[in-house]
Scaffold this active site. Structure first.
Site, PDB file in Angstrom:
ATOM      1  N   GLY A 175       0.823  -1.214   0.000  1.00 14.16           N
ATOM      2  CA  GLY A 175       0.000   0.000   0.000  1.00 14.16           C
ATOM      3  C   GLY A 175       0.852   1.257   0.000  1.00 14.16           C
ATOM      4  N   ASP A 209       1.403   3.546   2.409  1.00 16.88           N
ATOM      5  CA  ASP A 209       2.282   3.720   3.569  1.00 16.88           C
ATOM      6  C   ASP A 209       3.352   2.636   3.620  1.00 16.88           C
ATOM      7  N   LEU A 266      -0.102  -2.528   8.882  1.00 16.56           N
ATOM      8  CA  LEU A 266      -0.681  -1.508   8.003  1.00 16.56           C
ATOM      9  C   LEU A 266      -1.782  -2.074   7.106  1.00 16.56           C
ATOM     10  N   GLN A 281      -8.610  -3.146   4.530  1.00 12.50           N
ATOM     11  CA  GLN A 281      -9.529  -2.649   3.501  1.00 12.50           C
ATOM     12  C   GLN A 281      -9.725  -1.211   3.934  1.00 12.50           C
ATOM     13  N   TYR A 311     -16.497  -8.127   5.405  1.00 11.78           N
ATOM     14  CA  TYR A 311     -15.100  -8.337   5.013  1.00 11.78           C
ATOM     15  C   TYR A 311     -14.198  -7.284   5.659  1.00 11.78           C
ATOM     16  N   SER A 351      -6.694   5.289  12.985  1.00 13.93           N
ATOM     17  CA  SER A 351      -7.156   6.317  12.048  1.00 13.93           C
ATOM     18  C   SER A 351      -7.976   7.407  12.732  1.00 13.93           C
ATOM     19  N   GLU A 359     -10.476   8.547  11.492  1.00 16.55           N
ATOM     20  CA  GLU A 359     -11.879   8.177  11.261  1.00 16.55           C
ATOM     21  C   GLU A 359     -12.528   7.664  12.546  1.00 16.55           C
ATOM     22  N   TYR A 416     -15.737   0.715   8.506  1.00 17.96           N
ATOM     23  CA  TYR A 416     -14.265   0.824   8.570  1.00 17.96           C
ATOM     24  C   TYR A 416     -13.834   1.440   9.893  1.00 17.96           C
ATOM     25  N   HIS A 455      -3.273  11.078   5.238  1.00 14.95           N
ATOM     26  CA  HIS A 455      -1.983  11.422   4.639  1.00 14.95           C
ATOM     27  C   HIS A 455      -1.935  10.876   3.226  1.00 14.95           C
ATOM     28  N   ARG A 508      -0.813   7.629  -3.500  1.00 14.17           N
ATOM     29  CA  ARG A 508      -2.131   7.408  -2.904  1.00 14.17           C
ATOM     30  C   ARG A 508      -3.004   6.614  -3.885  1.00 14.17           C
TER      31      ARG A 508
HETATM   32  P1  NDP Z   1      -3.689   1.244   1.260  1.00 16.13           P
HETATM   33  O1  NDP Z   1      -5.110   0.978   0.970  1.00 16.13           O
HETATM   34  O2  NDP Z   1      -2.855   1.978   0.269  1.00 16.13           O
HETATM   35  O3  NDP Z   1      -2.938  -0.145   1.578  1.00 16.13           O
HETATM   36  C1  NDP Z   1      -3.569  -1.171   2.275  1.00 16.13           C
HETATM   37  C2  NDP Z   1      -2.679  -2.383   2.277  1.00 16.13           C
HETATM   38  O4  NDP Z   1      -3.356  -3.482   2.943  1.00 16.13           O
HETATM   39  C3  NDP Z   1      -2.321  -2.913   0.883  1.00 16.13           C
HETATM   40  O5  NDP Z   1      -0.998  -3.385   0.924  1.00 16.13           O
HETATM   41  C4  NDP Z   1      -3.293  -4.074   0.720  1.00 16.13           C
HETATM   42  O6  NDP Z   1      -2.868  -5.040  -0.213  1.00 16.13           O
HETATM   43  C5  NDP Z   1      -3.274  -4.641   2.115  1.00 16.13           C
HETATM   44  N1  NDP Z   1      -4.387  -5.540   2.396  1.00 16.13           N
HETATM   45  C6  NDP Z   1      -5.702  -5.325   2.188  1.00 16.13           C
HETATM   46  N2  NDP Z   1      -6.422  -6.385   2.584  1.00 16.13           N
HETATM   47  C7  NDP Z   1      -5.540  -7.294   3.057  1.00 16.13           C
HETATM   48  C8  NDP Z   1      -5.657  -8.605   3.596  1.00 16.13           C
HETATM   49  N3  NDP Z   1      -6.835  -9.212   3.707  1.00 16.13           N
HETATM   50  N4  NDP Z   1      -4.533  -9.246   3.989  1.00 16.13           N
HETATM   51  C9  NDP Z   1      -3.319  -8.658   3.853  1.00 16.13           C
HETATM   52  N5  NDP Z   1      -3.140  -7.438   3.333  1.00 16.13           N
HETATM   53  C10 NDP Z   1      -4.241  -6.762   2.943  1.00 16.13           C
HETATM   54  O7  NDP Z   1      -3.640   2.000   2.683  1.00 16.13           O
HETATM   55  P2  NDP Z   1      -2.602   3.102   3.211  1.00 16.13           P
HETATM   56  O8  NDP Z   1      -1.236   2.687   2.874  1.00 16.13           O
HETATM   57  O9  NDP Z   1      -3.097   4.441   2.843  1.00 16.13           O
HETATM   58  O10 NDP Z   1      -2.841   2.978   4.789  1.00 16.13           O
HETATM   59  C11 NDP Z   1      -2.093   2.058   5.586  1.00 16.13           C
HETATM   60  C12 NDP Z   1      -2.870   1.761   6.852  1.00 16.13           C
HETATM   61  O11 NDP Z   1      -3.089   2.957   7.579  1.00 16.13           O
HETATM   62  C13 NDP Z   1      -4.258   1.155   6.633  1.00 16.13           C
HETATM   63  O12 NDP Z   1      -4.505   0.274   7.703  1.00 16.13           O
HETATM   64  C14 NDP Z   1      -5.182   2.350   6.721  1.00 16.13           C
HETATM   65  O13 NDP Z   1      -6.474   1.938   7.127  1.00 16.13           O
HETATM   66  C15 NDP Z   1      -4.482   3.163   7.778  1.00 16.13           C
HETATM   67  N6  NDP Z   1      -4.663   4.593   7.718  1.00 16.13           N
HETATM   68  C16 NDP Z   1      -4.409   5.267   6.563  1.00 16.13           C
HETATM   69  C17 NDP Z   1      -4.503   6.631   6.524  1.00 16.13           C
HETATM   70  C18 NDP Z   1      -4.244   7.393   5.285  1.00 16.13           C
HETATM   71  O14 NDP Z   1      -4.631   8.562   5.235  1.00 16.13           O
HETATM   72  N7  NDP Z   1      -3.590   6.827   4.289  1.00 16.13           N
HETATM   73  C19 NDP Z   1      -4.871   7.394   7.737  1.00 16.13           C
HETATM   74  C20 NDP Z   1      -5.082   6.572   8.914  1.00 16.13           C
HETATM   75  C21 NDP Z   1      -4.976   5.231   8.885  1.00 16.13           C
HETATM   76  P3  NDP Z   1      -3.150  -4.858  -1.814  1.00 16.13           P
HETATM   77  O15 NDP Z   1      -2.056  -3.955  -2.313  1.00 16.13           O
HETATM   78  O16 NDP Z   1      -3.056  -6.243  -2.305  1.00 16.13           O
HETATM   79  O17 NDP Z   1      -4.506  -4.244  -1.954  1.00 16.13           O
HETATM   80  P1  GDR Z   2     -11.313   9.300   4.005  1.00 18.02           P
HETATM   81  O1  GDR Z   2     -10.656   9.594   2.578  1.00 18.02           O
HETATM   82  O2  GDR Z   2     -12.688   8.807   3.898  1.00 18.02           O
HETATM   83  O3  GDR Z   2     -11.066  10.539   4.825  1.00 18.02           O
HETATM   84  O4  GDR Z   2     -10.408   8.092   4.523  1.00 18.02           O
HETATM   85  P2  GDR Z   2     -11.311   9.863   1.148  1.00 18.02           P
HETATM   86  O5  GDR Z   2     -10.265  10.529   0.351  1.00 18.02           O
HETATM   87  O6  GDR Z   2     -11.948   8.640   0.604  1.00 18.02           O
HETATM   88  O7  GDR Z   2     -12.500  10.905   1.476  1.00 18.02           O
HETATM   89  C1  GDR Z   2     -12.227  12.196   2.027  1.00 18.02           C
HETATM   90  C2  GDR Z   2     -13.483  13.046   1.935  1.00 18.02           C
HETATM   91  O8  GDR Z   2     -13.751  13.354   0.555  1.00 18.02           O
HETATM   92  C3  GDR Z   2     -15.130  13.193   0.324  1.00 18.02           C
HETATM   93  N1  GDR Z   2     -15.368  12.936  -1.109  1.00 18.02           N
HETATM   94  C4  GDR Z   2     -14.957  11.863  -1.795  1.00 18.02           C
HETATM   95  N2  GDR Z   2     -14.212  10.788  -1.417  1.00 18.02           N
HETATM   96  C5  GDR Z   2     -13.921   9.856  -2.358  1.00 18.02           C
HETATM   97  N3  GDR Z   2     -13.169   8.802  -2.020  1.00 18.02           N
HETATM   98  N4  GDR Z   2     -14.361   9.954  -3.649  1.00 18.02           N
HETATM   99  C6  GDR Z   2     -15.116  11.013  -4.073  1.00 18.02           C
HETATM  100  O9  GDR Z   2     -15.509  11.086  -5.224  1.00 18.02           O
HETATM  101  C7  GDR Z   2     -15.420  12.018  -3.105  1.00 18.02           C
HETATM  102  N5  GDR Z   2     -16.107  13.185  -3.153  1.00 18.02           N
HETATM  103  C8  GDR Z   2     -16.065  13.737  -1.948  1.00 18.02           C
HETATM  104  C9  GDR Z   2     -15.528  12.025   1.215  1.00 18.02           C
HETATM  105  O10 GDR Z   2     -16.948  12.000   1.398  1.00 18.02           O
HETATM  106  C10 GDR Z   2     -14.741  12.367   2.471  1.00 18.02           C
HETATM  107  O11 GDR Z   2     -15.455  13.276   3.267  1.00 18.02           O
HETATM  108  C11 GDR Z   2      -9.010   8.093   4.362  1.00 18.02           C
HETATM  109  C12 GDR Z   2      -8.547   6.629   4.210  1.00 18.02           C
HETATM  110  O12 GDR Z   2      -7.193   6.625   3.895  1.00 18.02           O
HETATM  111  C13 GDR Z   2      -8.751   5.865   5.506  1.00 18.02           C
HETATM  112  O13 GDR Z   2      -8.167   4.573   5.391  1.00 18.02           O
HETATM  113  C14 GDR Z   2      -8.074   6.629   6.640  1.00 18.02           C
HETATM  114  O14 GDR Z   2      -8.283   5.963   7.853  1.00 18.02           O
HETATM  115  C15 GDR Z   2      -8.620   8.044   6.710  1.00 18.02           C
HETATM  116  O15 GDR Z   2      -8.389   8.694   5.479  1.00 18.02           O
HETATM  117  C16 GDR Z   2      -7.956   8.863   7.805  1.00 18.02           C
END
Ligand code: NDP
Ligand code: GDR
Length: 374
Positions: free
Chosen positions: A38, A40, A113, A116, A128, A163, A165, A186, A216, A221
């Site tokens: 992913g 991060d 990390l 879903q 799931y 998170s 969230e 979630y 972040h 992303r």
């Molecule tokens: P991503 O969605 O980019 O990455 C998620 C990762 O989890 C991928 O490597 C994915 O694999 C893997 N994964 C999903 N399902 C499974 C499973 N069943 N078994 C093993 N691996 C699995 O997320 P981010 O990198 O953005 O975020 C990292 C973590 O931080 C997540 O837990 C997210 O919820 C949390 N988080 C993220 C924030 C953000 O703003 N980015 C903020 C706060 C928390 P694959 O590549 O195969 O899909």
């Molecule tokens: P978030 O990120 O829900 O904060 O979760 P996302 O970018 O999906 O949404 C941010 C805000 O934008 C609004 N929005 C839309 N969002 C998406 N995805 N698509 C659209 O078309 C759209 N239009 C408006 C959303 O309603 C929301 O308010 C992310 C993920 O990385 C989580 O895994 C993590 O935990 C949190 O950030 C912190």
């Protein structure tokens, strides 16, 4: 990478078997990362490799290669003894795979990390999402606890990717003492994972930390999160591959930082004397509309000429306003973000303009269709 996934697959398509020697020599620290493919995971891997770690990542089997964020780091172990990042097949829904890899990798630090991680999608696949995000974290903690009790390796440190969230509808500023009020499957699952982590710390003395990270972003992303969806569209509109961008709620406000800065905070948490929980945030909040204005404006476009509001992108319950109070992380960890909001938007737009230019070359040559927006 030839015809094989960069995953540590051998010629029979199996992940490295346990009996193979999977460790480097010497006193390198060993990190195990779930979710390494992913956003991060890729930044954390780069960060830890620079610190001299050997990094093992668990990847899940997919019908398509899912390692594109790691390709630039990957060294084929067939060609080099210097491969310090190793990938293994496992899944957070498969407890036995987690225990087996901890037993054979013998990590010093575990970063959970995997998730879903899409909030809107969690309403479509709640069962799931809870299984991977909540029970998955519990499986990993339990694998760690039973590994420690079998081996006595009690020094292992665990990071849980929590998170903002989890705060959901609780008004800002949100800190470690702010009550959780999750607004999606979630977020509710992340709350469960948070409390599992606290419980394993209190019940078994595991060195386990929750990072409560606010949004972040980066050029890596996922393309269906709103920031990247916008910057991809800006690039494609600018070069003529797309004209409209369908979005949902533009009034939601988020505390957006740069993923590269946030992985450092994860590591810092595990270097402290005591395990604890930390909010990680920029302490600035902006609406989706502000992101749009800046991203389109930076290349001389007006977002209002392109954005179409589509109800399908609204969520059954929304998180309106997130803005972190990260004073504890700044004080105790000495962490602070380096990249500000405007710089982040510019970084993402610049990279997506370049990506769109490359796509345009392929489209013009007839090698690619101008794809639909993600
Ligand atoms: P991503 O969605 O980019 O990455 C998620 C990762 O989890 C991928 O490597 C994915 O694999 C893997 N994964 C999903 N399902 C499974 C499973 N069943 N078994 C093993 N691996 C699995 O997320 P981010 O990198 O953005 O975020 C990292 C973590 O931080 C997540 O837990 C997210 O919820 C949390 N988080 C993220 C924030 C953000 O703003 N980015 C903020 C706060 C928390 P694959 O590549 O195969 O899909
Ligand atoms: P978030 O990120 O829900 O904060 O979760 P996302 O970018 O999906 O949404 C941010 C805000 O934008 C609004 N929005 C839309 N969002 C998406 N995805 N698509 C659209 O078309 C759209 N239009 C408006 C959303 O309603 C929301 O308010 C992310 C993920 O990385 C989580 O895994 C993590 O935990 C949190 O950030 C912190």
């Amino acid at each position: 990478n030839g015809s094989e996934s960069p995953a540590a697959a051998d010629n029979n398509g199996k992940a490295n078997a346990n009996e193979e020697k999977i460790h480097g020599e010497g006193s390198r620290k060993i990190a195990l990362i779930t979710g390494i493919t992913g956003q991060d995971g890729s930044y954390l891997t780069e960060f830890l490799l620079k610190k001299g770690y050997e990094v093992h990542g668990l990847i899940r089997r997919s019908s398509n290669f899912n390692t594109h964020r790691l390709n630039h780091i990957y060294i084929d172990p067939h060609n080099s003894q210097k491969a310090l990042m190793k990938l293994h097949y496992a899944d957070l829904s498969d407890a036995s795979s987690l225990r087996r890899w901890i037993d054979s990798i013998l990590p010093d630090e575990i970063y959970n990390l995997a998730a879903q991680s899409h909030v809107a999608v969690s309403f479509e696949i709640p069962d799931y999402t809870a299984d991977v995000v909540a029970t998955g974290a519990l499986r990993l903690l339990e694998a760690l606890r039973s590994h420690v009790s079998a081996t006595g390796r009690s020094h292992i440190r665990y990071y849980q990717a929590g998170s903002s969230e989890m705060f959901g509808s609780t008004p800002p500023p949100q800190s470690e003492s702010t009550p959780f009020h999750p607004r999606s499957p979630y977020a509710a699952a992340k709350c469960a994972a948070h409390w599992f982590t606290v419980n394993y710390r209190e019940a078994y003395g595991v060195f386990a930390c929750n990072g409560i990270l606010f949004n972040h972003e980066s050029p890596r992303r996922g393309e269906n999160f709103v920031t990247r969806k916008i910057t991809r569209a800006v690039g494609r509109i600018k070069v003529g591959l797309q004209s409209r961008l369908f979005l949902g709620n533009l009034q939601a406000s988020r505390d957006w930082g740069f993923a590269g800065d946030y992985v450092e905070a994860m590591w810092l948490m595990l270097q402290q004397d005591q395990p604890d929980d930390y909010v990680v945030a920029t302490e600035e909040s902006h609406t989706v509309q502000e992101f749009l204005e800046l991203a389109f404006g930076s290349v001389g476009l007006n977002w209002r000429d392109h954005v179409v509001i589509d109800k399908r992108y609204f969520r059954p319950a929304e998180v309106d306003n997130l803005k972190g109070d990260s004073s504890k992380a700044r004080r105790v960890l000495g962490w602070k973000p380096r990249v500000g909001f405007e710089q982040l938007v510019k970084m993402m737009v610049d990279e997506d303009i370049e990506l769109a230019k490359r796509e345009k070359v392929l489209v013009d040559a007839g090698y690619m269709d101008a794809q639909q927006q993600p």
